[in-house]
Design a protein around this motif. Structure first.
Motif, PDB file in Angstrom:
ATOM      1  N   TRP A  79     -21.541 -10.144 -15.311  1.00 26.08           N
ATOM      2  CA  TRP A  79     -21.557 -10.531 -13.960  1.00 26.08           C
ATOM      3  C   TRP A  79     -22.984 -10.033 -13.447  1.00 26.08           C
ATOM      4  O   TRP A  79     -23.725 -10.528 -12.561  1.00 26.08           O
ATOM      5  CB  TRP A  79     -20.446  -9.741 -13.343  1.00 26.08           C
ATOM      6  CG  TRP A  79     -20.128 -10.303 -11.658  1.00 26.08           C
ATOM      7  CD1 TRP A  79     -19.350 -11.186 -11.332  1.00 26.08           C
ATOM      8  CD2 TRP A  79     -21.066  -9.624 -10.636  1.00 26.08           C
ATOM      9  NE1 TRP A  79     -19.489 -11.346 -10.042  1.00 26.08           N
ATOM     10  CE2 TRP A  79     -20.515 -10.478  -9.533  1.00 26.08           C
ATOM     11  CE3 TRP A  79     -21.982  -8.768 -10.706  1.00 26.08           C
ATOM     12  CZ2 TRP A  79     -21.033 -10.123  -8.344  1.00 26.08           C
ATOM     13  CZ3 TRP A  79     -22.391  -8.650  -9.153  1.00 26.08           C
ATOM     14  CH2 TRP A  79     -22.006  -9.278  -8.266  1.00 26.08           C
ATOM     15  N   ARG A 119     -30.455 -10.900 -12.228  1.00 20.10           N
ATOM     16  CA  ARG A 119     -31.706 -11.613 -12.483  1.00 20.10           C
ATOM     17  C   ARG A 119     -32.142 -12.621 -11.224  1.00 20.10           C
ATOM     18  O   ARG A 119     -33.214 -12.762 -10.873  1.00 20.10           O
ATOM     19  CB  ARG A 119     -31.239 -12.502 -13.583  1.00 20.10           C
ATOM     20  CG  ARG A 119     -32.361 -13.653 -13.925  1.00 20.10           C
ATOM     21  CD  ARG A 119     -33.855 -13.063 -14.273  1.00 20.10           C
ATOM     22  NE  ARG A 119     -34.687 -14.075 -14.342  1.00 20.10           N
ATOM     23  CZ  ARG A 119     -35.625 -14.457 -13.738  1.00 20.10           C
ATOM     24  NH1 ARG A 119     -35.218 -14.131 -12.189  1.00 20.10           N
ATOM     25  NH2 ARG A 119     -36.170 -15.701 -13.866  1.00 20.10           N
ATOM     26  N   TYR A 149     -23.243 -22.148 -16.531  1.00 18.81           N
ATOM     27  CA  TYR A 149     -21.901 -21.270 -17.122  1.00 18.81           C
ATOM     28  C   TYR A 149     -20.702 -21.571 -16.985  1.00 18.81           C
ATOM     29  O   TYR A 149     -19.903 -21.353 -17.721  1.00 18.81           O
ATOM     30  CB  TYR A 149     -22.476 -19.817 -16.931  1.00 18.81           C
ATOM     31  CG  TYR A 149     -23.759 -19.267 -17.228  1.00 18.81           C
ATOM     32  CD1 TYR A 149     -23.942 -19.150 -18.818  1.00 18.81           C
ATOM     33  CD2 TYR A 149     -24.713 -18.831 -16.575  1.00 18.81           C
ATOM     34  CE1 TYR A 149     -25.166 -18.941 -19.254  1.00 18.81           C
ATOM     35  CE2 TYR A 149     -26.168 -18.327 -17.045  1.00 18.81           C
ATOM     36  CZ  TYR A 149     -26.255 -18.525 -18.394  1.00 18.81           C
ATOM     37  OH  TYR A 149     -27.445 -17.916 -18.794  1.00 18.81           O
ATOM     38  N   TYR A 185     -27.585 -21.567 -12.522  1.00 23.61           N
ATOM     39  CA  TYR A 185     -26.713 -20.689 -13.362  1.00 23.61           C
ATOM     40  C   TYR A 185     -25.214 -21.018 -13.200  1.00 23.61           C
ATOM     41  O   TYR A 185     -24.401 -21.131 -14.286  1.00 23.61           O
ATOM     42  CB  TYR A 185     -26.936 -19.166 -13.131  1.00 23.61           C
ATOM     43  CG  TYR A 185     -27.908 -18.600 -13.584  1.00 23.61           C
ATOM     44  CD1 TYR A 185     -29.139 -19.240 -14.388  1.00 23.61           C
ATOM     45  CD2 TYR A 185     -28.308 -17.090 -13.352  1.00 23.61           C
ATOM     46  CE1 TYR A 185     -30.263 -18.616 -14.877  1.00 23.61           C
ATOM     47  CE2 TYR A 185     -29.511 -16.670 -14.141  1.00 23.61           C
ATOM     48  CZ  TYR A 185     -30.394 -17.118 -14.772  1.00 23.61           C
ATOM     49  OH  TYR A 185     -31.454 -16.644 -15.325  1.00 23.61           O
ATOM     50  N   ASP A 208     -19.395 -16.275 -20.249  1.00 26.14           N
ATOM     51  CA  ASP A 208     -20.013 -17.261 -19.437  1.00 26.14           C
ATOM     52  C   ASP A 208     -19.188 -17.426 -18.124  1.00 26.14           C
ATOM     53  O   ASP A 208     -19.982 -17.646 -17.164  1.00 26.14           O
ATOM     54  CB  ASP A 208     -20.276 -18.382 -20.118  1.00 26.14           C
ATOM     55  CG  ASP A 208     -21.350 -18.411 -21.290  1.00 26.14           C
ATOM     56  OD1 ASP A 208     -22.053 -17.746 -21.081  1.00 26.14           O
ATOM     57  OD2 ASP A 208     -21.012 -19.125 -22.336  1.00 26.14           O
ATOM     58  N   ARG A 241     -20.862 -14.723 -16.044  1.00 27.29           N
ATOM     59  CA  ARG A 241     -22.192 -15.157 -15.671  1.00 27.29           C
ATOM     60  C   ARG A 241     -22.044 -16.114 -14.328  1.00 27.29           C
ATOM     61  O   ARG A 241     -23.064 -16.030 -13.388  1.00 27.29           O
ATOM     62  CB  ARG A 241     -22.979 -15.921 -16.696  1.00 27.29           C
ATOM     63  CG  ARG A 241     -23.175 -14.848 -17.936  1.00 27.29           C
ATOM     64  CD  ARG A 241     -24.121 -15.491 -19.270  1.00 27.29           C
ATOM     65  NE  ARG A 241     -24.716 -14.776 -19.779  1.00 27.29           N
ATOM     66  CZ  ARG A 241     -25.034 -15.086 -21.198  1.00 27.29           C
ATOM     67  NH1 ARG A 241     -24.812 -16.261 -21.759  1.00 27.29           N
ATOM     68  NH2 ARG A 241     -25.735 -14.142 -21.952  1.00 27.29           N
ATOM     69  N   CYS A 242     -21.192 -17.076 -14.516  1.00 29.27           N
ATOM     70  CA  CYS A 242     -20.907 -17.968 -13.486  1.00 29.27           C
ATOM     71  C   CYS A 242     -20.521 -17.343 -12.188  1.00 29.27           C
ATOM     72  O   CYS A 242     -21.149 -17.246 -11.018  1.00 29.27           O
ATOM     73  CB  CYS A 242     -20.004 -18.999 -13.688  1.00 29.27           C
ATOM     74  SG  CYS A 242     -19.303 -20.046 -12.746  1.00 29.27           S
ATOM     75  N   ALA A 269     -23.484 -15.339 -10.372  1.00 25.28           N
ATOM     76  CA  ALA A 269     -24.154 -16.453  -9.583  1.00 25.28           C
ATOM     77  C   ALA A 269     -23.403 -17.024  -8.265  1.00 25.28           C
ATOM     78  O   ALA A 269     -24.270 -16.699  -7.270  1.00 25.28           O
ATOM     79  CB  ALA A 269     -24.640 -17.544 -10.517  1.00 25.28           C
ATOM     80  N   SER A 317     -26.360 -11.532 -14.649  1.00 24.62           N
ATOM     81  CA  SER A 317     -26.580 -12.880 -13.822  1.00 24.62           C
ATOM     82  C   SER A 317     -27.144 -12.275 -12.316  1.00 24.62           C
ATOM     83  O   SER A 317     -28.108 -13.042 -11.922  1.00 24.62           O
ATOM     84  CB  SER A 317     -25.347 -13.517 -13.787  1.00 24.62           C
ATOM     85  OG  SER A 317     -25.392 -14.773 -13.138  1.00 24.62           O
ATOM     86  N   TRP A 318     -26.381 -11.566 -11.569  1.00 18.79           N
ATOM     87  CA  TRP A 318     -26.604 -11.351 -10.224  1.00 18.79           C
ATOM     88  C   TRP A 318     -27.965 -10.594 -10.274  1.00 18.79           C
ATOM     89  O   TRP A 318     -28.825 -11.204  -9.511  1.00 18.79           O
ATOM     90  CB  TRP A 318     -25.625 -10.487  -9.736  1.00 18.79           C
ATOM     91  CG  TRP A 318     -25.752 -10.343  -8.320  1.00 18.79           C
ATOM     92  CD1 TRP A 318     -24.989 -10.553  -7.281  1.00 18.79           C
ATOM     93  CD2 TRP A 318     -26.469  -9.151  -7.670  1.00 18.79           C
ATOM     94  NE1 TRP A 318     -25.616 -10.299  -6.104  1.00 18.79           N
ATOM     95  CE2 TRP A 318     -26.286  -9.314  -6.314  1.00 18.79           C
ATOM     96  CE3 TRP A 318     -27.497  -8.049  -8.273  1.00 18.79           C
ATOM     97  CZ2 TRP A 318     -27.099  -8.749  -5.353  1.00 18.79           C
ATOM     98  CZ3 TRP A 318     -28.172  -7.566  -7.164  1.00 18.79           C
ATOM     99  CH2 TRP A 318     -28.142  -7.591  -5.665  1.00 18.79           C
TER     100      TRP A 318
END
Length: 309
Positions: free
Chosen positions: A235, A241, A265, A261, A284, A287-288, A291, A238-239
């Motif tokens: 998490w 980045r 993801y 993203y 993933d 990661r989603c 985002a 992703s955030w």
């Protein structure tokens, strides 16, 4: 870059630096790191609400250490900021709890700082546990994909200016660190080392790799791995980045990347779910979610919002 002859005797070196580490459930590794910190060096340990035996290990191996115990986890950068605000020496040596130091490496870093007075941040060469070299310097984050994989690249033989050096171990010149306001408090985990390297260079300070300073990085041992940890990890990858994109390229560009993203993801997580690769689906999905959290304006940091340049 200005240079001055290095002080080969490293006079009073241990009065010039403070070793600083941040731990969160790092009991499996922090003992090994603490055993390699010279007893002459002042030591600050910041604990981010560990629930394992981290504090017991610190008290046993390094009873002289100054302990800062946070009741809640503040993340890596904010944890380091807690310690950096207490540093009174010329330099601070930031060390991940899964790194192994040597006295020679520390001395080499300080000698390089004396040789290059315009340098603000100095990084060592890093070895993996098997003795292989982990290339620890790079170009800035936005150009890494352009250059591609670093196949066949060898470790430099002498000091060089880099865009980035690894956060596993960093020597900071405190006057420069104060000038850039330490780590960005908005970043909870990941890319905080990219960001501070970027801000050092923007402020006119060199980021320098010192190949003669060699440390070992165990890697992946700073916290206890479990399902909640992996969700938090990806998490924040992703955030953070996306926050980095917003900070340096603007809101519009970061939102475009965030939607990319989120869609990418989400589809990958669904695909891995169908083929029963649950760990990759979980990764993933996190990661989603990171985002989507960014798109909703969710903050990652748990400290009050502040402005930072």
């Amino acid at each position: 870059m200005k240079t001055t002859p290095p002080d080969l005797k490293a006079k009073d070196i241990w009065s010039r630096l403070t070793v600083l580490t941040v731990t969160h459930n790092g009991g499996e590794v922090i003992g090994g790191m603490l055993q390699t910190v010279p007893t002459e060096a002042p030591l600050i340990v910041v604990d981010n609400a560990s629930t394992d035996d981290s504090l017991d290990i610190v008290n046993k191996i390094a009873p002289h250490a100054r302990l800062i115990v946070n009741e809640i986890g503040l993340g890596y950068g904010n944890g380091m900021n807690c310690g950096l605000r207490e540093v009174e020496t010329e330099f601070a040596l930031l060390v991940n709890p899964d790194s192994i130091l040597t006295e020679e490496a520390i001395i080499s870093l300080v000698q390089a700082a004396d040789q290059f007075p315009d340098g603000g941040l100095f990084g060592p060469s890093i070895l993996n546990p098997d003795g292989s070299v982990e290339l620890s310097h790079d170009v800035n984050l936005f150009n890494r994909k352009v250059l591609g994989k670093r196949v066949g690249e060898v470790c430099p033989e002498g000091p060089l200016c880099a865009d980035f050096v690894s956060g596993a171990v960093m020597l900071l010149r405190m006057s420069a660190a104060k000038a850039v306001n330490f780590f960005d408090p908005e970043i909870f985990l990941y890319y905080e080392d990219d960001d501070i390297c970027m801000r050092f260079r923007q402020a006119g300070y060199g980021v320098i790799l010192v190949p003669d300073a060699v440390i070992t990085h165990i890697g992946g041992g700073s916290v206890r791995p479990n399902q909640a940890y992996y969700w938090e990890k990806f998490w924040h990858i992703s955030w953070s980045r996306l926050y980095f994109e917003k900070k340096y390229h603007g809101l519009s560009q970061s939102r475009k990347l965030a939607w990319k993203y989120a869609c990418k993801y989400a589809l990958k997580a669904l695909g891995y779910t169908v083929v029963l690769k649950r760990s990759k689906a979980w990764r993933d999905a996190a990661r989603c979610a990171g985002a989507l959290g960014f798109l909703r304006g969710k903050r990652a940091s748990v400290v009050p919002a502040v402005d930072i340049k």
